[in-house]
Design a protein around this motif. Structure first.
Motif, PDB file in Angstrom:
ATOM      1  N   MET A   1      47.018  27.209  53.656  1.00 21.75           N
ATOM      2  CA  MET A   1      47.517  27.702  52.371  1.00 21.75           C
ATOM      3  C   MET A   1      46.789  28.989  51.962  1.00 21.75           C
ATOM      4  O   MET A   1      46.437  29.182  50.797  1.00 21.75           O
ATOM      5  N   SER A   2      46.561  29.846  52.949  1.00 23.83           N
ATOM      6  CA  SER A   2      45.779  31.064  52.697  1.00 23.83           C
ATOM      7  C   SER A   2      46.469  31.983  51.694  1.00 23.83           C
ATOM      8  O   SER A   2      45.814  32.595  50.846  1.00 23.83           O
ATOM      9  N   VAL A   3      47.797  32.084  51.814  1.00 27.22           N
ATOM     10  CA  VAL A   3      48.602  32.821  50.826  1.00 27.22           C
ATOM     11  C   VAL A   3      49.928  32.088  50.678  1.00 27.22           C
ATOM     12  O   VAL A   3      50.344  31.347  51.580  1.00 27.22           O
ATOM     13  N   PHE A   4      50.576  32.274  49.552  1.00 27.23           N
ATOM     14  CA  PHE A   4      51.919  31.723  49.353  1.00 27.23           C
ATOM     15  C   PHE A   4      52.943  32.818  49.597  1.00 27.23           C
ATOM     16  O   PHE A   4      52.838  33.925  49.061  1.00 27.23           O
ATOM     17  N   ILE A   5      53.950  32.506  50.431  1.00 25.47           N
ATOM     18  CA  ILE A   5      55.043  33.439  50.709  1.00 25.47           C
ATOM     19  C   ILE A   5      56.306  32.897  50.046  1.00 25.47           C
ATOM     20  O   ILE A   5      56.860  31.885  50.502  1.00 25.47           O
ATOM     21  N   PRO A   6      56.782  33.526  48.981  1.00 22.68           N
ATOM     22  CA  PRO A   6      57.979  33.004  48.311  1.00 22.68           C
ATOM     23  C   PRO A   6      59.232  33.220  49.156  1.00 22.68           C
ATOM     24  O   PRO A   6      59.383  34.271  49.791  1.00 22.68           O
ATOM     25  N   PRO A   7      60.129  32.241  49.185  1.00 20.84           N
ATOM     26  CA  PRO A   7      61.309  32.358  50.049  1.00 20.84           C
ATOM     27  C   PRO A   7      62.260  33.472  49.614  1.00 20.84           C
ATOM     28  O   PRO A   7      62.982  34.017  50.450  1.00 20.84           O
ATOM     29  N   ASP A   8      62.261  33.814  48.319  1.00 23.52           N
ATOM     30  CA  ASP A   8      63.175  34.858  47.834  1.00 23.52           C
ATOM     31  C   ASP A   8      62.566  36.250  47.901  1.00 23.52           C
ATOM     32  O   ASP A   8      63.232  37.236  47.598  1.00 23.52           O
ATOM     33  N   ALA A   9      61.293  36.334  48.304  1.00 24.67           N
ATOM     34  CA  ALA A   9      60.642  37.637  48.438  1.00 24.67           C
ATOM     35  C   ALA A   9      59.593  37.544  49.546  1.00 24.67           C
ATOM     36  O   ALA A   9      58.389  37.575  49.302  1.00 24.67           O
ATOM     37  N   PRO A  10      60.038  37.400  50.810  1.00 25.69           N
ATOM     38  CA  PRO A  10      59.106  37.150  51.912  1.00 25.69           C
ATOM     39  C   PRO A  10      58.123  38.275  52.174  1.00 25.69           C
ATOM     40  O   PRO A  10      57.147  38.086  52.906  1.00 25.69           O
ATOM     41  N   GLU A  11      58.372  39.436  51.563  1.00 28.59           N
ATOM     42  CA  GLU A  11      57.440  40.537  51.753  1.00 28.59           C
ATOM     43  C   GLU A  11      56.213  40.417  50.846  1.00 28.59           C
ATOM     44  O   GLU A  11      55.224  41.134  51.019  1.00 28.59           O
ATOM     45  N   LYS A  12      56.258  39.490  49.886  1.00 32.56           N
ATOM     46  CA  LYS A  12      55.171  39.342  48.919  1.00 32.56           C
ATOM     47  C   LYS A  12      54.196  38.247  49.342  1.00 32.56           C
ATOM     48  O   LYS A  12      54.552  37.323  50.071  1.00 32.56           O
ATOM     49  N   ARG A  13      52.960  38.340  48.876  1.00 31.71           N
ATOM     50  CA  ARG A  13      51.913  37.367  49.157  1.00 31.71           C
ATOM     51  C   ARG A  13      51.170  37.062  47.849  1.00 31.71           C
ATOM     52  O   ARG A  13      50.808  37.969  47.124  1.00 31.71           O
ATOM     53  N   TYR A  14      50.947  35.771  47.588  1.00 30.52           N
ATOM     54  CA  TYR A  14      50.228  35.354  46.378  1.00 30.52           C
ATOM     55  C   TYR A  14      49.041  34.475  46.764  1.00 30.52           C
ATOM     56  O   TYR A  14      49.195  33.473  47.477  1.00 30.52           O
ATOM     57  N   ASP A  15      47.870  34.829  46.271  1.00 28.84           N
ATOM     58  CA  ASP A  15      46.650  34.064  46.552  1.00 28.84           C
ATOM     59  C   ASP A  15      46.493  32.951  45.523  1.00 28.84           C
ATOM     60  O   ASP A  15      45.566  32.959  44.700  1.00 28.84           O
ATOM     61  N   ILE A  16      47.357  31.947  45.590  1.00 27.42           N
ATOM     62  CA  ILE A  16      47.343  30.921  44.543  1.00 27.42           C
ATOM     63  C   ILE A  16      46.139  29.983  44.676  1.00 27.42           C
ATOM     64  O   ILE A  16      45.774  29.311  43.713  1.00 27.42           O
ATOM     65  N   PHE A  17      45.504  29.928  45.846  1.00 27.11           N
ATOM     66  CA  PHE A  17      44.299  29.114  46.014  1.00 27.11           C
ATOM     67  C   PHE A  17      43.061  29.985  46.216  1.00 27.11           C
ATOM     68  O   PHE A  17      42.056  29.522  46.757  1.00 27.11           O
ATOM     69  N   GLY A  18      43.127  31.237  45.765  1.00 23.64           N
ATOM     70  CA  GLY A  18      42.012  32.148  45.989  1.00 23.64           C
ATOM     71  C   GLY A  18      42.151  32.817  47.341  1.00 23.64           C
ATOM     72  O   GLY A  18      43.177  32.699  48.019  1.00 23.64           O
ATOM     73  N   SER A  19      41.106  33.517  47.743  1.00 26.52           N
ATOM     74  CA  SER A  19      41.175  34.223  49.024  1.00 26.52           C
ATOM     75  C   SER A  19      39.782  34.324  49.646  1.00 26.52           C
ATOM     76  O   SER A  19      38.778  34.374  48.940  1.00 26.52           O
ATOM     77  N   GLY A  20      39.769  34.317  50.968  1.00 23.61           N
ATOM     78  CA  GLY A  20      38.538  34.592  51.702  1.00 23.61           C
ATOM     79  C   GLY A  20      37.553  33.449  51.820  1.00 23.61           C
ATOM     80  O   GLY A  20      36.490  33.618  52.424  1.00 23.61           O
ATOM     81  N   GLY A  21      37.881  32.281  51.287  1.00 30.24           N
ATOM     82  CA  GLY A  21      36.925  31.174  51.324  1.00 30.24           C
ATOM     83  C   GLY A  21      36.607  30.713  52.736  1.00 30.24           C
ATOM     84  O   GLY A  21      35.439  30.484  53.083  1.00 30.24           O
ATOM     85  N   GLY A  22      37.637  30.575  53.571  1.00 33.43           N
ATOM     86  CA  GLY A  22      37.428  30.137  54.942  1.00 33.43           C
ATOM     87  C   GLY A  22      36.613  31.136  55.738  1.00 33.43           C
ATOM     88  O   GLY A  22      35.711  30.749  56.497  1.00 33.43           O
ATOM     89  N   GLU A  23      36.899  32.414  55.559  1.00 35.38           N
ATOM     90  CA  GLU A  23      36.156  33.448  56.279  1.00 35.38           C
ATOM     91  C   GLU A  23      34.699  33.481  55.837  1.00 35.38           C
ATOM     92  O   GLU A  23      33.789  33.622  56.670  1.00 35.38           O
ATOM     93  N   THR A  24      34.463  33.314  54.543  1.00 35.69           N
ATOM     94  CA  THR A  24      33.089  33.303  54.039  1.00 35.69           C
ATOM     95  C   THR A  24      32.292  32.140  54.624  1.00 35.69           C
ATOM     96  O   THR A  24      31.150  32.297  55.064  1.00 35.69           O
ATOM     97  N   LEU A  25      32.918  30.954  54.654  1.00 33.86           N
ATOM     98  CA  LEU A  25      32.251  29.780  55.219  1.00 33.86           C
ATOM     99  C   LEU A  25      31.987  29.973  56.705  1.00 33.86           C
ATOM    100  O   LEU A  25      30.909  29.634  57.207  1.00 33.86           O
ATOM    101  N   ALA A  26      32.948  30.529  57.420  1.00 30.31           N
ATOM    102  CA  ALA A  26      32.781  30.752  58.850  1.00 30.31           C
ATOM    103  C   ALA A  26      31.636  31.718  59.129  1.00 30.31           C
ATOM    104  O   ALA A  26      30.810  31.483  60.024  1.00 30.31           O
TER     105      ALA A  26
END
Length: 354
Positions: free
Chosen positions: A271-296
């Motif tokens: 769930m890194s970003v949400f891709i809406p079906p009516d606008a697949p070119e858009k990205r929404y960080d509804i759960f934040g961003s970068g957490g997995g990369e920071t932990l890694a």
């Protein structure tokens, strides 16, 4: 020195070509076999360490370029096969006959899409040509049968109390969901849970498997301890969302496997970003961003994949059609397949290095 066109000269020019993951010569690893020459036509077999090799095309291209440097070569034919290496046995743990590598999929908390990742990992590996099994070890909440399109399946108990697994999407599978009524709660203490997990490991007719994926329940409880102490595992995949609460729990789960001396293959940020079906070119960080990369980065581990959230992922899970089957060209399916390739590559590296 001038090289003549024979099998020895072909092996000599291929010797500098390395497996990118293992950083060793393909020839020295015995990955080049069956060299044959007919006039100016050269053919050989390239034996990869997994059908899911993410760099397959690059390795083939490097081999072809190397052989074409020989005088007299008119064509190069490379047959690609795979032999998945087996994890080395451990003296205090009992392996499963016929099963080469056991991969745990775990999370620190529920609701991060761990089962979705486990199901799509198993199906992706099968689609790439591997023999794959799946254990739904989430005894209290067995959701994998629904996700695999096996809600109505029933396992067959053979003589000696051996279970014949269900099968769909190229994957053999067992689950507590096959053994109880759909709405029946499982009210068990630790020893009973320990027993059923061991039955799923050792009393199932798995046959020959390259990978056995184990979908563990959330947290750091009896199921994780039973698995880690029972079988030699190729490694654990830690699933989290980017948000801080999930990352905090994922860190605890990851540390548990390290304390139990189980290799951690890496982190999947679901769930890194949400891709809406009516606008697949858009990205929404509804759960934040970068957490997995920071932990890694903090723990010196790779990010195996960042899986976007699309409505088709949930729809496919409810309908028993994993997104890598139902919508293979979607962003989520592509990310999940790439994640599966990374998991397979790291398992092979660990197996050959051990």
């Amino acid at each position: 020195m001038t090289l003549t066109l024979d099998s020895d000269s072909v092996l000599e020019v291929l010797r500098p070509v390395q497996d990118p993951e293992l950083q060793k010569s393909l020839v020295d690893l015995n990955m080049i076999r069956n060299v044959a020459i007919a006039g100016g036509d050269v053919s050989f077999t390239l034996v990869l360490t997994t059908p899911a090799c993410p760099l397959r095309e690059f390795i083939v291209e490097d081999c072809e370029k190397a052989v074409r440097t020989l005088p007299g070569v008119e064509s190069v034919q490379v047959e690609v096969t795979a032999e998945t290496p087996q994890q080395k046995p451990l003296p205090d743990r009992t392996g499963i006959k016929g099963v080469k590598n056991i991969i745990a999929v775990s999370s620190g908390k529920g609701g991060v899409g761990k089962s979705t990742v486990a199901v799509n990992l198993a199906v992706s590996l099968a689609q790439m040509g591997s023999a794959v099994g799946l254990i739904d070890a989430d005894i209290y909440g067995p959701n994998a049968p629904m996700m695999m399109g096996l809600s109505e399946a029933q396992v067959v108990v053979k003589q000696g109390e051996v279970l014949e697994p269900a099968f769909n999407h190229g994957v053999k599978m067992v689950s507590m969901g096959f053994l109880i009524d759909r709405d029946q709660p499982v009210i068990w203490r630790g020893p009973m849970l320990n027993g059923i997990i061991r039955q799923f490991l050792y009393q199932v007719e798995w046959g020959e498997l390259d990978y056995l994926v184990v979908d563990l329940p959330p947290g750091t409880g009896d199921a994780q301890l039973t698995l880690a102490q029972a079988v030699p595992m190729a490694g654990a995949v830690i699933v989290s969302t980017p948000q801080s609460v999930a990352i905090s729990d994922a860190r605890r789960g990851l540390k548990m496997f390290q304390q139990l001396q189980v290799p951690v293959l890496g982190i999947v940020e679901n769930m890194s970003v949400f891709i809406p079906p009516d606008a697949p070119e858009k990205r929404y960080d509804i759960f934040g961003s970068g957490g997995g990369e920071t932990l890694a980065q903090e723990l010196g581990l790779p990010v195996l994949g960042c899986i976007p959230l699309e409505m088709a992922v949930r729809e496919g899970g409810d309908r028993g059609l994993p997104i890598v089957v139902q919508h293979p060209d979607s962003a989520s399916a592509q990310a999940l397949r790439a994640m599966a390739q990374q998991v397979a590559a790291r398992v092979s590296v660990a197996a050959l290095a051990s």
